[in-house]
Design a protein around this motif. Structure first.
Motif, mmCIF file in Angstrom:
data_model
loop_
_atom_site.group_PDB
_atom_site.id
_atom_site.type_symbol
_atom_site.label_atom_id
_atom_site.label_comp_id
_atom_site.label_asym_id
_atom_site.label_seq_id
_atom_site.Cartn_x
_atom_site.Cartn_y
_atom_site.Cartn_z
ATOM 1 N N ASN A 141 -61.995 -6.793 -5.461
ATOM 2 C CA ASN A 141 -63.015 -6.333 -6.406
ATOM 3 C C ASN A 141 -63.675 -5.070 -5.876
ATOM 4 O O ASN A 141 -64.318 -5.115 -4.824
ATOM 5 N N PRO A 142 -63.504 -3.920 -6.547
ATOM 6 C CA PRO A 142 -62.780 -3.736 -7.810
ATOM 7 C C PRO A 142 -61.272 -3.731 -7.611
ATOM 8 O O PRO A 142 -60.790 -3.516 -6.501
ATOM 9 N N PHE A 143 -60.564 -3.938 -8.701
ATOM 10 C CA PHE A 143 -59.102 -3.870 -8.723
ATOM 11 C C PHE A 143 -58.725 -2.615 -9.505
ATOM 12 O O PHE A 143 -59.019 -2.511 -10.691
ATOM 13 N N LEU A 204 -72.133 -8.735 -18.355
ATOM 14 C CA LEU A 204 -70.787 -9.297 -18.485
ATOM 15 C C LEU A 204 -70.338 -9.931 -17.177
ATOM 16 O O LEU A 204 -70.873 -9.633 -16.105
ATOM 17 N N ASP A 205 -69.341 -10.805 -17.267
ATOM 18 C CA ASP A 205 -68.766 -11.425 -16.061
ATOM 19 C C ASP A 205 -67.571 -10.642 -15.540
ATOM 20 O O ASP A 205 -67.204 -10.755 -14.374
ATOM 21 N N SER A 231 -74.350 -2.637 -10.708
ATOM 22 C CA SER A 231 -75.015 -3.843 -11.193
ATOM 23 C C SER A 231 -74.055 -5.031 -11.229
ATOM 24 O O SER A 231 -74.385 -6.129 -10.787
ATOM 25 N N LEU A 232 -72.873 -4.799 -11.750
ATOM 26 C CA LEU A 232 -71.877 -5.872 -11.851
ATOM 27 C C LEU A 232 -71.351 -6.263 -10.479
ATOM 28 O O LEU A 232 -71.262 -7.446 -10.138
ATOM 29 N N LYS A 237 -69.530 -9.818 -10.029
ATOM 30 C CA LYS A 237 -68.739 -9.792 -11.260
ATOM 31 C C LYS A 237 -67.478 -8.947 -11.040
ATOM 32 O O LYS A 237 -67.496 -7.980 -10.273
ATOM 33 N N GLN A 238 -66.402 -9.318 -11.714
ATOM 34 C CA GLN A 238 -65.125 -8.657 -11.505
ATOM 35 C C GLN A 238 -65.037 -7.341 -12.275
ATOM 36 O O GLN A 238 -65.367 -7.282 -13.465
ATOM 37 N N VAL A 239 -64.557 -6.302 -11.586
ATOM 38 C CA VAL A 239 -64.340 -4.989 -12.202
ATOM 39 C C VAL A 239 -62.869 -4.621 -12.044
ATOM 40 O O VAL A 239 -62.342 -4.627 -10.930
#
Length: 446
Positions: A141-143, A204-205, A231-232, A237-239
């Protein structure tokens, strides 16, 4: 004799000796029905798989099976749907998910792992995607997925989204393009709705962002995406991001974004190799219900060495020509003729040279008695949508425009929307005589 155990061990041996894409397409979905008097009956999901395995994989499958049974077997391939094992009632989830159900994720129902062909060009990216599904927000994360046009970046990214929703339908997942993010940001600034904009993306998730390179050079868009990303990411949270190049090679992308994009896992997807092209073509003809010989498939795989979209586009053209010529099964001479420009009549050559995108759009607008600006606009009125779908189909099949360019011409739509339009009209053209007559009338006006 435990046929299920024998076949499982046989498949494990074939998995080592066959290319991943070939194994996935032609062997994984087979089963050993029975063995009687040294005749092994092997069930395949469709007639094409029966034909291909019989002509191309007979010896290798036979040798692997003989190693397991210690006997000399004769193979008999038949069509038989793969038997699905009964689910474990003790572990049956309390919810179910269908990629076709209505939700706000914007995921394309076709872009799932079930329809993803895995081969040497995307094997590592696929393995990483499986890790994300198991531990979203923790693993990779992130991918960041990068590669050329039409190699399957969007498909893989959306497949992760579908799989996450399958595990937990309550997850808030959103797929969008970087261009959409920028456009909505501009609109939020104009309408003074920035708080709503921030809430939409920061609560969002998982976000799946396509073509992130398009935020390069846009100072305020990069600023807002930076804060959205932070923020995510800080909240676990996954990006997931895609681009046509690696982060460090995106010109005019702020260093702080480059740093964050490379803070997880960066993978590239290459053009499909020969075995993968065979698997992709085989999957597409099964989806479209096209009858084609294995020899013709191999010829196509040898002569289309570009990306997945070109493969699908060429197959679409061949299918249309076979329908128009009332050809039953597409064979090797037919596809050889298709790839030989000298076999085209001078009339067809002259027509093709005269066609251009604006002319096709103008003819379609005139035929449907609508304004060109409406045809290429944002309105979703039913009569406009139908006209737009047919226009997209003709732009793709008559002058071979790329999906992205057609989307740009028809109101800035993304390539997945254009793919949907193309597939819908192709299916109608194949099954509906009225649609076929309508399209032929428009083509006669060119």
């Amino acid at each position: 004799m435990d046929t299920e155990r024998i076949w499982k061990n046989t498949q494990e041996e074939l998995k080592i000796s066959l290319a991943p894409a070939i194994f996935q397409t032609f062997v994984l979905k087979t089963q050993l029905v029975n063995i009687e008097n040294n005749v092994a009956t092997i069930g395949c999901p469709n007639t094409y798989s029966v034909d291909f395995n019989k002509k191309r994989h007979y010896d290798i499958i036979k040798n692997a099976l003989d190693n397991q049974t210690k006997t000399d077997n004769i193979l008999n391939f038949i069509v038989q749907e793969t038997i699905k094992t009964e689910p474990d009632t003790n572990n049956t989830p309390l919810f179910s998910y269908s990629p076709n159900r209505s939700n706000n994720s914007s995921l394309h129902p076709k872009y799932t792992f079930d329809t993803l062909v895995v081969g040497n060009s995307n094997n590592f990216a696929y393995a990483a995607a499986q890790g994300i599904v198991k531990n979203p927000g923790l693993s990779y994360n992130p991918f960041f997925i990068w590669g050329g046009v039409g190699v399957g970046k969007t498909h893989l990214m959306q497949a992760i989204g579908h799989e996450l929703l399958k595990k937990n339908p309550d997850l808030k997942i959103k797929y969008f393009s970087a261009e959409t993010f920028g456009n909505e940001l501009v609109n939020a600034l104009k309408t003074k709705t920035m708080n709503q904009f921030k809430d939409k993306y920061r609560n969002l998730d998982c976000i799946l962002v396509d073509d992130i390179q398009f935020i390069a050079g846009k100072e305020y868009t990069q600023e807002e995406f930076f804060h959205t990303f932070n923020s995510l990411h800080m909240n676990g949270k996954q990006v997931i991001l895609t681009s046509d190049r690696k982060p460090s090679e995106i010109d005019h992308l702020e260093d702080r974004l480059v740093s964050r994009f490379m803070g997880g896992l960066t993978v590239d997807i290459q053009l499909p190799d020969y075995e993968m092209r065979i698997a992709i073509i085989s999957q597409k003809i099964e989806e479209k219900g096209i009858q084609i010989t294995p020899e013709a498939v191999e010829f196509l795989a040898n002569n289309i060495e570009s990306n997945i979209r070109e493969i699908e586009g060429k197959l679409q053209e061949i299918s249309v020509q076979s329908i128009a010529g009332q050809i039953g099964e597409i064979d090797l001479p037919f596809v050889q003729n298709f790839f030989n420009p000298s076999n085209l009549t001078s009339d067809i050559q002259n027509l093709t040279s005269k066609l251009n995108p604006r002319h096709i759009i103008s003819v379609c607008a005139k035929h449907f008695n609508i304004k060109t600006s409406d045809l290429c606009g944002k309105s979703r009125k039913k009569e406009l949508v139908t006209a737009r779908h047919i226009t997209a189909y003709l732009l793709l099949t008559q002058i071979n425009l790329p999906l992205e360019e057609v989307g740009h011409l028809l109101g800035g739509r993304d390539h997945t929307s254009i793919m949907h339009a193309r597939d819908k009209i192709h299916n109608d053209f194949s099954t509906n005589s009225q649609t076929r007559q309508l399209i032929n009338q428009i083509k006669s006006s060119f």
